[in-house]
Design a protein around this motif. Structure first.
Motif, mmCIF file in Angstrom:
data_model
loop_
_atom_site.group_PDB
_atom_site.id
_atom_site.type_symbol
_atom_site.label_atom_id
_atom_site.label_comp_id
_atom_site.label_asym_id
_atom_site.label_seq_id
_atom_site.Cartn_x
_atom_site.Cartn_y
_atom_site.Cartn_z
ATOM 1 N N VAL A 203 12.301 50.709 -4.371
ATOM 2 C CA VAL A 203 14.453 51.072 -4.219
ATOM 3 C C VAL A 203 13.691 52.806 -4.943
ATOM 4 C CG1 VAL A 203 16.318 51.124 -5.435
ATOM 5 C CG2 VAL A 203 14.669 48.904 -4.597
ATOM 6 N N ILE A 204 14.731 53.335 -4.211
ATOM 7 C CA ILE A 204 15.199 54.950 -4.929
ATOM 8 C C ILE A 204 15.713 55.678 -5.141
ATOM 9 C CG2 ILE A 204 14.481 57.110 -4.421
ATOM 10 C CD1 ILE A 204 12.093 57.199 -2.788
ATOM 11 N N ALA A 205 16.401 55.240 -6.495
ATOM 12 C CA ALA A 205 17.832 55.695 -6.444
ATOM 13 C C ALA A 205 18.431 57.042 -7.128
ATOM 14 C CB ALA A 205 18.679 54.107 -7.752
ATOM 15 N N GLY A 206 19.206 57.899 -7.213
ATOM 16 C CA GLY A 206 19.474 58.889 -8.084
ATOM 17 C C GLY A 206 20.598 58.719 -9.983
ATOM 18 N N SER A 207 19.997 59.570 -9.804
ATOM 19 C CA SER A 207 21.243 58.757 -11.112
ATOM 20 C C SER A 207 22.100 59.883 -11.385
ATOM 21 C CB SER A 207 19.937 59.783 -12.705
ATOM 22 O OG SER A 207 19.895 61.182 -11.800
ATOM 23 N N ALA A 208 22.757 60.387 -10.697
ATOM 24 C CA ALA A 208 24.262 61.213 -10.402
ATOM 25 C C ALA A 208 24.899 60.569 -9.294
ATOM 26 C CB ALA A 208 23.984 62.547 -10.430
ATOM 27 N N ASP A 209 24.317 59.639 -8.643
ATOM 28 C CA ASP A 209 24.523 58.708 -7.487
ATOM 29 C C ASP A 209 26.062 58.303 -7.999
ATOM 30 O OD1 ASP A 209 25.421 57.423 -5.197
ATOM 31 O OD2 ASP A 209 23.976 56.751 -4.933
ATOM 32 N N LEU A 210 27.137 58.688 -7.345
ATOM 33 C CA LEU A 210 28.531 58.364 -8.168
ATOM 34 C C LEU A 210 28.950 56.808 -6.257
ATOM 35 C CD1 LEU A 210 30.866 60.901 -8.760
ATOM 36 C CD2 LEU A 210 29.512 59.688 -10.352
ATOM 37 N N SER A 211 28.707 56.563 -5.817
ATOM 38 C CA SER A 211 28.622 55.807 -4.505
ATOM 39 C C SER A 211 27.954 54.777 -5.081
ATOM 40 C CB SER A 211 28.497 57.010 -3.544
ATOM 41 O OG SER A 211 28.650 57.524 -2.805
ATOM 42 N N THR A 212 26.271 54.590 -4.958
ATOM 43 C CA THR A 212 25.672 53.136 -5.372
ATOM 44 C C THR A 212 25.036 53.764 -6.812
ATOM 45 O OG1 THR A 212 24.165 54.181 -4.035
ATOM 46 C CG2 THR A 212 25.541 52.705 -2.967
ATOM 47 N N PRO A 213 25.356 53.739 -7.402
ATOM 48 C CA PRO A 213 24.957 53.641 -9.196
ATOM 49 C C PRO A 213 23.847 52.808 -9.075
ATOM 50 C CG PRO A 213 26.893 54.269 -9.191
ATOM 51 C CD PRO A 213 27.204 53.557 -7.675
ATOM 52 N N VAL A 214 22.963 53.900 -10.209
ATOM 53 C CA VAL A 214 21.945 52.690 -10.616
ATOM 54 C C VAL A 214 22.282 51.508 -10.827
ATOM 55 C CG1 VAL A 214 19.607 53.010 -11.879
ATOM 56 C CG2 VAL A 214 20.261 54.437 -11.611
#
Ligand SMILES: O=C(O)CCC(=O)CC(=O)O
Length: 258
Positions: A203-214
């Protein structure tokens, strides 16, 4: 009930005898979103980039769609291409298709890379509002707002050409296809099926992803899929573009089974 599969528009590159990786994108994208990955990945993989139904060059059947319909299109494509098993890398909506395949057709996958995605959106008003906006005015008026969530503000300011291209991609999406895909996301809930996914999962996530936050999205997936591993990059929703330098090697190593 799932709909009949459609023939997906796709681009198939790289050595014919190499292991296959399929790249599957987000709501409102085309297969061009994977351009940063094509060069590095084709050095060791046959790379198949797809447009899901309602997107890019693929057919736009009437909605509503379900993620199971998108996965059915993928199975039909793999059958057409004579591919028994592939590595899957999907971002957001593409990750949802990957989760569906991972639990319902695991024999077709060697691995799963799930980028900036979710197993469920508890707040369905997001989708009801988006559906109304697209029904009223199409995708063009929402493009700038959507893309403002794709990249962090600092990165976006340094890459105005990428941002403009992304906004044009969303604005150029089929209104019907986008709306029907929002209807798929509105009812998407795969939380109970995560433990059934038995393929190795990154799973790769973005620390500043507002659409699908960690928290809670990536965390729920990692906690639900046995043995899943989490990597968090400093990026917003399209981490594979914003942090391609880090995301691409992670995708390649995982797909190679390392
Ligand atoms: O990107 C997707 O595939 C779904 C999540 C989303 O709609 C991102 C956004 O526009 O905020």
């Amino acid at each position: 009930m799932t709909e009949s599969p459609v023939r997906l528009h796709h681009v198939d590159e790289g050595p014919r005898d190499a292991p296959v990786i399929v790249l599957s994108g987000s709501l409102g994208s085309t297969l061009e979103m994977w351009r940063p990955q094509v060069g590095p990945l084709t050095e060791r993989f046959r790379v198949i980039r797809i447009d899901h139904r309602g997107h890019g060059g693929s057919p736009v059947p009437p909605g509503p769609y379900r993620i199971a319909d998108l996965a059915g299109d993928v199975i039909a494509l793999l059958d057409d291409l004579g591919l028994e098993q592939v590595a899957w890398c999907g971002l957001s909506m593409g990750g949802m298709v990957g989760m569906h395949l991972g639990s319902e057709a695991p024999q077709r996958l060697t691995s799963l890379t799930l980028c900036c995605t979710s197993s469920n959106f508890p707040d369905t008003t997001v989708w009801a509002d988006r559906i109304k906006a697209v029904a009223d005015g199409g995708t063009a008026p929402i493009a700038e707002t959507v893309v403002s969530r794709w990249f962090t503000p600092g990165w976006a300011a340094e890459h105005p050409d990428v941002v403009a291209e992304a906004a044009a991609m969303v604005a150029g999406s089929s209104d019907e296809g986008y709306l029907a895909s929002c209807q798929a996301l509105e009812v998407w809930d795969h939380r109970d099926r995560l433990p059934a996914i038995s393929v190795p999962t990154l799973v790769i996530a973005g620390s500043a992803d507002l659409s699908t936050p960690v928290e809670p999205h990536a965390r729920t997936i990692v906690d639900g899929i046995p043995g899943a591993r989490l990597e968090v990059l400093e990026a917003a929703h399209l981490a594979t573009i914003e942090r391609a330098d880090e995301a691409t090697p992670l995708i390649a190593e995982h797909a190679a089974g390392r």
